[in-house]
Scaffold this motif. Structure first.
Motif, short mmCIF file in Angstrom:
data_model
loop_
_atom_site.label_atom_id
_atom_site.label_comp_id
_atom_site.label_asym_id
_atom_site.label_seq_id
_atom_site.Cartn_x
_atom_site.Cartn_y
_atom_site.Cartn_z
N PHE A 32 0.87 -1.18 0.00
CA PHE A 32 0.00 0.00 0.00
C PHE A 32 0.90 1.22 0.00
O PHE A 32 1.67 1.43 0.94
CB PHE A 32 -0.91 0.02 1.24
N ASP A 33 0.80 2.02 -1.05
CA ASP A 33 1.65 3.21 -1.21
C ASP A 33 0.83 4.44 -0.81
O ASP A 33 -0.04 4.88 -1.55
CB ASP A 33 2.10 3.28 -2.67
N ALA A 34 1.13 4.99 0.37
CA ALA A 34 0.36 6.14 0.88
C ALA A 34 0.47 7.34 -0.06
O ALA A 34 -0.52 8.03 -0.32
CB ALA A 34 0.85 6.51 2.27
N ASP A 35 1.66 7.58 -0.59
CA ASP A 35 1.86 8.73 -1.50
C ASP A 35 1.02 8.58 -2.77
O ASP A 35 0.42 9.54 -3.25
CB ASP A 35 3.33 8.87 -1.88
N ALA A 36 1.00 7.35 -3.32
CA ALA A 36 0.23 7.11 -4.55
C ALA A 36 -1.26 7.31 -4.28
O ALA A 36 -1.99 7.84 -5.12
CB ALA A 36 0.50 5.69 -5.07
N ALA A 37 -1.71 6.88 -3.10
CA ALA A 37 -3.13 7.06 -2.75
C ALA A 37 -3.46 8.55 -2.69
O ALA A 37 -4.50 8.99 -3.19
CB ALA A 37 -3.43 6.39 -1.40
N VAL A 38 -2.56 9.33 -2.10
CA VAL A 38 -2.77 10.79 -2.00
C VAL A 38 -2.80 11.41 -3.40
O VAL A 38 -3.68 12.22 -3.71
CB VAL A 38 -1.68 11.46 -1.14
#
Length: 202
Positions: A32-38
């Motif tokens: 799970f990539d937090a930056d990509a989700a943002v």
């Protein structure tokens, strides 16, 4: 039902975290990539655009959040940054919970969270992996990025928990100041160690 072992992956800017996250993914660990989700939530038609535009008028457009415009508004202003985080962080938390549900059958999953220590997220994961490299290597990598300046770099460093503190709080440290092959071997060793520990406990 046993839930997955959760790895929290973090590292300061320029330490090679993105590369290491991709290596975990190749080793069969859902990431799970937090930056990509943002980025997705702030992109064209992103779900956070109305709230961000309402809080910071003029910071969004047809292509989503105008990162330069929003950056100028919140840069160096703690109150405005906190206001932005109050919009973004809960939304990322919801995405992360959904990802956890989707991958509930996986033995190990990884949360790629740049500000793991800063946000207290290290308490919510089972294993903390810190990506690190010598300070000189980090500086060279970051200053080679388009639009990066010494001032910006120093400001970002000031917002992040120092590398030494991250290393002190880590269960595993991955040194990216070496070759890609050596880094990959470090990733593989962690995955194998966790899998064998789970097998012993299972």
């Amino acid at each position: 039902m046993t839930r997955p072992v959760i790895i929290g992956l973090t590292g300061s800017i320029g330490m090679g975290k993105t590369t290491v996250a991709a290596m975990f993914e190749k080793a069969g660990v859902p990431v799970f990539d937090a930056d990509a989700a943002v980025r997705a939530m702030q992109g064209p038609d992103g779900e956070l655009l109305p709230a961000i535009e309402s809080a910071f008028p003029g910071s969004t457009g047809p292509d989503g959040v105008d990162r330069d415009a929003l950056g100028k508004i919140v840069f160096g202003d703690k109150e405005k940054l906190a206001k932005l985080e109050a919009i973004v962080h809960p939304a990322v938390g919801r995405k992360r919970a959904a990802f956890l549900d989707e991958n509930a059958q996986a033995p190990i999953i990884l949360f790629d969270i740049p500000l793991l220590f800063e946000g207290g997220g290290n308490k919510a994961v089972d294993v903390v992996v810190v990506v690190s490299a010598p300070a000189q290597v980090q500086r060279e990598r970051v200053l080679a990025r388009p639009g990066m300046t010494e001032e910006k770099f120093e400001h970002i460093l000031g917002l992040q928990t120092p590398d030494a503190e991250k290393r002190a709080g880590a269960d595993h440290i991955i040194d990216t100041g070496t070759s890609l092959e050596e880094t990959k071997a470090q990733v593989q060793a962690i995955v194998e160690q966790l899998r064998s520990a789970m097998a012993d406990n299972g």
